[in-house]
Design an enzyme around this catalytic site. Sequence first.
Site, PDB file in Angstrom:
ATOM      1  N   LEU A 125       0.840  -1.205   0.000  1.00 42.10           N
ATOM      2  CA  LEU A 125       0.000   0.000   0.000  1.00 42.10           C
ATOM      3  C   LEU A 125       0.873   1.252   0.000  1.00 42.10           C
ATOM      4  O   LEU A 125       0.447   2.325   0.406  1.00 42.10           O
ATOM      5  CB  LEU A 125      -0.948  -0.004   1.211  1.00 42.10           C
ATOM      6  CG  LEU A 125      -1.913  -1.196   1.280  1.00 42.10           C
ATOM      7  CD1 LEU A 125      -2.760  -1.135   2.551  1.00 42.10           C
ATOM      8  CD2 LEU A 125      -2.827  -1.237   0.053  1.00 42.10           C
ATOM      9  N   SER A 127       3.720   2.195   1.655  1.00 40.48           N
ATOM     10  CA  SER A 127       4.215   2.847   2.869  1.00 40.48           C
ATOM     11  C   SER A 127       5.497   3.619   2.545  1.00 40.48           C
ATOM     12  O   SER A 127       5.739   4.690   3.095  1.00 40.48           O
ATOM     13  CB  SER A 127       4.478   1.808   3.956  1.00 40.48           C
ATOM     14  OG  SER A 127       5.268   0.761   3.437  1.00 40.48           O
ATOM     15  N   ASP A 172       3.332   5.312  -7.330  1.00 42.06           N
ATOM     16  CA  ASP A 172       3.103   5.434  -5.885  1.00 42.06           C
ATOM     17  C   ASP A 172       3.376   6.850  -5.385  1.00 42.06           C
ATOM     18  O   ASP A 172       2.577   7.441  -4.659  1.00 42.06           O
ATOM     19  CB  ASP A 172       4.001   4.454  -5.123  1.00 42.06           C
ATOM     20  CG  ASP A 172       3.789   3.027  -5.582  1.00 42.06           C
ATOM     21  OD1 ASP A 172       2.806   2.791  -6.303  1.00 42.06           O
ATOM     22  OD2 ASP A 172       4.605   2.164  -5.222  1.00 42.06           O
TER      23      ASP A 172
HETATM   24  C1  GLA Z   1       5.408  -0.829  -6.880  1.00 39.83           C
HETATM   25  C2  GLA Z   1       6.141   0.294  -7.599  1.00 39.83           C
HETATM   26  C3  GLA Z   1       5.219   0.992  -8.594  1.00 39.83           C
HETATM   27  C4  GLA Z   1       4.530  -0.013  -9.516  1.00 39.83           C
HETATM   28  C5  GLA Z   1       3.915  -1.145  -8.710  1.00 39.83           C
HETATM   29  C6  GLA Z   1       3.363  -2.247  -9.591  1.00 39.83           C
HETATM   30  O1  GLA Z   1       4.405  -0.335  -6.059  1.00 39.83           O
HETATM   31  O2  GLA Z   1       6.631   1.238  -6.684  1.00 39.83           O
HETATM   32  O3  GLA Z   1       5.942   1.935  -9.325  1.00 39.83           O
HETATM   33  O4  GLA Z   1       5.410  -0.483 -10.498  1.00 39.83           O
HETATM   34  O5  GLA Z   1       4.854  -1.732  -7.830  1.00 39.83           O
HETATM   35  O6  GLA Z   1       2.305  -1.771 -10.341  1.00 39.83           O
END
Ligand code: GLA
Length: 387
Positions: A125, A127, A172
């Site tokens: 999620l 973090s 993210d």
């Molecule tokens: C992690 C990475 C993201 C993305 C996801 C998979 O969370 O930080 O950039 O690639 O995996 O979708």
Amino acid sequence: MYKHLYDEFYKIFGKSNENIRIFKSPGRVNLIGEHIDYNGGHVLPAALSMYTTVLVRKRNDNIIRLYATDLKYVVQAELDRLLLYKDYKWGNYQLGIAYQLMTEGFSVPGCDMLFEDKVPLGSGLSSSAAIEVATSLALNRLGGYDTGMKELAIISQMAEHNYVGVKCGIMDQFTSAMGKEGHAVLLDCRDLSYEYIPLKTAGYKLVIANTNKKRSLGESAYNQRRYECENALLLMKEAFPDAKYLCDITIDGLMSNINLIKDPVIRNRAIHVVSENDRVLKSADALKNGNLESFGEMMVKSHESLRDLYEVSCNELDVLMEAAMLQKGVIGSRMTGAGFGGCTVSLVKETTIDSFMDEVGSMYKEKTGYEASFYVSDIGGGGTEVF
Ligand code: GLA
């Protein structure tokens, strides 16, 4: 609301004449569009109302001290020797941000920082993005700058590449910086253009289920997937010399030239990426039109593709997803985040949420021995200064 944090701050770092400022930044749940941000695809994440909160106060020297309320220890670093601390288990994300800001020409003042992390660690999620964006916002503002949130998201991503050593995409950090209450973010990772999509899921809620099986992005598997995709793109360039990213190629284009990729593993990776991008666009339309059934179908297809073609699911995630789909009132479920553990997200009828948690929880326990945890997610806003 923040009194306990001020108290803890004074207990650890003492009093001084400088003000304490407070910033916060959220974790995220990705609704659909997995492992395609680094392939120039579209993703559809939403910020959660679970945050990393940071209290920060300037010092008169070039020392940065970090403290986490749940770990109860202090990390201390000198700002002009930041490369020494790369291997720290905790504190490396924050120090990576200081390092990246300085590399880009920002001055970073010595300071004391207290972190309260409410995004479960290692749960998929984000973090880490919550910590990164909260830190870059705090250090940037403390340095007297007013850099935009989008730029801080990119600086945070670069810190993870250059200091922590994970070649993550932008999803993210972007969501943590730019999320909007009640909305998903449809982000085009090619150029970072985006659109907020209201999450009108009347009668249904997004329920996150945590396998409680920790995963670590540092695992080489993430960088390995990225490398496989770069490989697939190189091979496809024979047919599409102008393609900059795998997601620049359509499904038809890919399938009619699939013989250019001989290795079945790389082939599967490419098919996942290109078809996942298409599912994201269809999901965004479905959400705009209030067609939850169709969105639910896309979620299931996404999970299957991540399990079978991209191979980033695991038994625990599959069990949670399959148990979810057996429940009444569930119209979609899938793993969310990088995979190899972490969480699923399901679209569940509001009136059946309690039985959903009971049933899925006990099926999961029976089949894996782990205890699942559940969060009914409220969609929060992006990183901001609180006081
Ligand atoms: C992690 C990475 C993201 C993305 C996801 C998979 O969370 O930080 O950039 O690639 O995996 O979708």
